[in-house]
Design a protein around this motif. Structure first.
Motif, PDB file in Angstrom:
ATOM      1  N   UNK A 225       0.825  -1.213   0.000  1.00 16.00           N
ATOM      2  CA  UNK A 225       0.000   0.000   0.000  1.00 16.00           C
ATOM      3  C   UNK A 225       0.861   1.266   0.000  1.00 16.00           C
ATOM      4  N   UNK A 226       1.801   1.403   0.932  1.00 19.86           N
ATOM      5  CA  UNK A 226       2.610   2.637   0.910  1.00 19.86           C
ATOM      6  C   UNK A 226       3.414   2.808  -0.377  1.00 19.86           C
ATOM      7  N   UNK A 227       3.941   1.709  -0.902  1.00 21.01           N
ATOM      8  CA  UNK A 227       4.700   1.804  -2.151  1.00 21.01           C
ATOM      9  C   UNK A 227       3.781   2.231  -3.290  1.00 21.01           C
ATOM     10  N   UNK A 228       2.613   1.620  -3.390  1.00 20.48           N
ATOM     11  CA  UNK A 228       1.652   1.974  -4.450  1.00 20.48           C
ATOM     12  C   UNK A 228       1.217   3.423  -4.325  1.00 20.48           C
TER      13      UNK A 228
ATOM     14  N   UNK B  80      -3.632  12.953  -7.845  1.00 15.72           N
ATOM     15  CA  UNK B  80      -4.189  13.597  -6.665  1.00 15.72           C
ATOM     16  C   UNK B  80      -4.183  12.593  -5.505  1.00 15.72           C
ATOM     17  N   UNK B  81      -4.103  13.071  -4.274  1.00 14.35           N
ATOM     18  CA  UNK B  81      -3.996  12.162  -3.132  1.00 14.35           C
ATOM     19  C   UNK B  81      -5.191  11.229  -2.996  1.00 14.35           C
ATOM     20  N   UNK B  82      -6.388  11.683  -3.351  1.00 17.52           N
ATOM     21  CA  UNK B  82      -7.558  10.797  -3.272  1.00 17.52           C
ATOM     22  C   UNK B  82      -7.492   9.702  -4.332  1.00 17.52           C
ATOM     23  N   UNK B  83      -7.058  10.066  -5.531  1.00 19.40           N
ATOM     24  CA  UNK B  83      -6.859   9.051  -6.561  1.00 19.40           C
ATOM     25  C   UNK B  83      -5.753   8.083  -6.146  1.00 19.40           C
ATOM     26  N   UNK B  84      -4.660   8.623  -5.618  1.00 15.24           N
ATOM     27  CA  UNK B  84      -3.520   7.790  -5.223  1.00 15.24           C
ATOM     28  C   UNK B  84      -3.890   6.829  -4.099  1.00 15.24           C
ATOM     29  N   UNK B  85      -4.604   7.302  -3.081  1.00 16.61           N
ATOM     30  CA  UNK B  85      -4.997   6.436  -1.963  1.00 16.61           C
ATOM     31  C   UNK B  85      -5.965   5.350  -2.420  1.00 16.61           C
ATOM     32  N   UNK B  86      -6.929   5.724  -3.253  1.00 15.59           N
ATOM     33  CA  UNK B  86      -7.897   4.741  -3.743  1.00 15.59           C
ATOM     34  C   UNK B  86      -7.209   3.716  -4.635  1.00 15.59           C
ATOM     35  N   UNK B  87      -6.344   4.172  -5.507  1.00 18.75           N
ATOM     36  CA  UNK B  87      -5.606   3.256  -6.373  1.00 18.75           C
ATOM     37  C   UNK B  87      -4.697   2.344  -5.552  1.00 18.75           C
ATOM     38  N   UNK B  88      -4.028   2.893  -4.554  1.00 19.45           N
ATOM     39  CA  UNK B  88      -3.144   2.088  -3.707  1.00 19.45           C
ATOM     40  C   UNK B  88      -3.923   0.980  -3.014  1.00 19.45           C
ATOM     41  N   UNK B  89      -5.109   1.278  -2.519  1.00 19.01           N
ATOM     42  CA  UNK B  89      -5.917   0.242  -1.873  1.00 19.01           C
ATOM     43  C   UNK B  89      -6.376  -0.800  -2.881  1.00 19.01           C
TER      44      UNK B  89
ATOM     45  N   UNK C   9      -4.944  -1.620  -5.741  1.00 15.61           N
ATOM     46  CA  UNK C   9      -3.816  -2.382  -6.269  1.00 15.61           C
ATOM     47  C   UNK C   9      -3.201  -3.286  -5.208  1.00 15.61           C
ATOM     48  N   UNK C  10      -3.130  -2.839  -3.979  1.00 17.27           N
ATOM     49  CA  UNK C  10      -2.387  -3.597  -2.975  1.00 17.27           C
ATOM     50  C   UNK C  10      -3.247  -4.515  -2.121  1.00 17.27           C
ATOM     51  N   UNK C  11      -4.515  -4.192  -1.935  1.00 16.82           N
ATOM     52  CA  UNK C  11      -5.305  -4.949  -0.969  1.00 16.82           C
ATOM     53  C   UNK C  11      -6.253  -5.919  -1.670  1.00 16.82           C
TER      54      UNK C  11
ATOM     55  N   UNK D 264      -2.538 -12.812  -3.824  1.00 17.76           N
ATOM     56  CA  UNK D 264      -2.056 -11.437  -3.678  1.00 17.76           C
ATOM     57  C   UNK D 264      -2.090 -10.647  -4.978  1.00 17.76           C
ATOM     58  N   UNK D 265      -1.882 -11.306  -6.093  1.00 18.91           N
ATOM     59  CA  UNK D 265      -1.729 -10.600  -7.361  1.00 18.91           C
ATOM     60  C   UNK D 265      -3.038 -10.305  -8.068  1.00 18.91           C
ATOM     61  N   UNK D 266      -3.928 -11.256  -8.101  1.00 18.25           N
ATOM     62  CA  UNK D 266      -5.173 -11.082  -8.839  1.00 18.25           C
ATOM     63  C   UNK D 266      -6.152 -10.357  -7.919  1.00 18.25           C
ATOM     64  N   UNK D 267      -6.575  -9.165  -8.318  1.00 17.85           N
ATOM     65  CA  UNK D 267      -7.229  -8.247  -7.394  1.00 17.85           C
ATOM     66  C   UNK D 267      -8.746  -8.307  -7.313  1.00 17.85           C
ATOM     67  N   UNK D 268      -9.373  -9.287  -7.890  1.00 21.33           N
ATOM     68  CA  UNK D 268     -10.797  -9.481  -7.635  1.00 21.33           C
ATOM     69  C   UNK D 268     -10.956 -10.882  -7.078  1.00 21.33           C
TER      70      UNK D 268
END
Length: 191
Positions: free
Chosen positions: A32-35, A46-55, A57-59, A118-122
């Motif tokens: 998450x922090x890296x993403x 933008x930080x909202x786009x970045x935080x949403x994308x990080x979640x 992509x990573x979670x 971990x990799x496949x996100x759905x």
């Protein structure tokens, strides 16, 4: 008295839980922090786009993106766009990653399963990729004993990661209110 077959299943369950806990640490505290940093600092989102994308992509992909966007007050276009991108990538990952796992990780079915989880996100695509990788690995000569190991590990990793989405959204909401979008005259710390 515990029999040999019961001990084998207990050992398998403990191994799955251990790998799933490692998946949680990796997803939330490393990926998450890296993403977030890459999307915000390198790609200038933008930080909202970045935080949403990080979640996303990573979670956990779509679920985590929606929960994060709601927690931080992102406009509805943000989770909708990111969810669409995640689903497209999941379709590609579902086709490519199981074959890569069967080629490079046939000797490590737990690692192959954790990779799919971990990799496949759905969730559905992660389970499907775990099942496909499982079938490809266990069909190879001498590896039939590993049948269901990859699938089970993929699903367990994904479930363990998904369990914490609500807590993660709460943590992000607190950070957002107290640090990122702190309003003048508002309280600076959580109650």
């Amino acid at each position: 008295m515990i029999g040999a077959s019961s001990l084998r299943y207990i050992t398998l369950a403990v191994g799955l839980v251990e790998r799933s806990l490692i998946a949680i640490v990796a997803a939330y505290l490393i990926y998450w922090p890296i993403s977030y940093l890459v999307s915000h600092k390198v790609f200038k989102l933008d930080i909202k786009w970045a935080a949403t994308l990080a979640s996303g992509v990573s979670i956990c992909g779509v679920s985590a993106a929606i929960a994060t966007a709601a927690a931080i007050g992102a406009p509805s276009i943000v989770p909708a766009t990111i969810a669409s991108i995640i689903v497209l990538f999941a379709a590609v990952e579902l086709v490519v990653l199981p074959f890569a796992a069967a080629t490079f990780l046939k000797w490590a079915p737990y690692a192959a399963g954790a990779w799919m989880g971990l990799s496949v996100k759905t969730d559905g695509a992660a389970a499907a990729s775990g099942a496909l990788a499982d079938a490809l690995i266990s069909a190879q000569p001498g590896l039939a004993a590993y049948k269901t190991w990859v699938l089970t590990t993929a699903v367990m990793s994904k479930v363990f990661i998904d369990i914490w989405i609500g807590l993660w959204a709460f943590i992000l909401a607190v950070i957002w209110v107290t640090r990122v979008e702190r309003r003048p005259g508002g309280r600076g710390s959580p109650p």
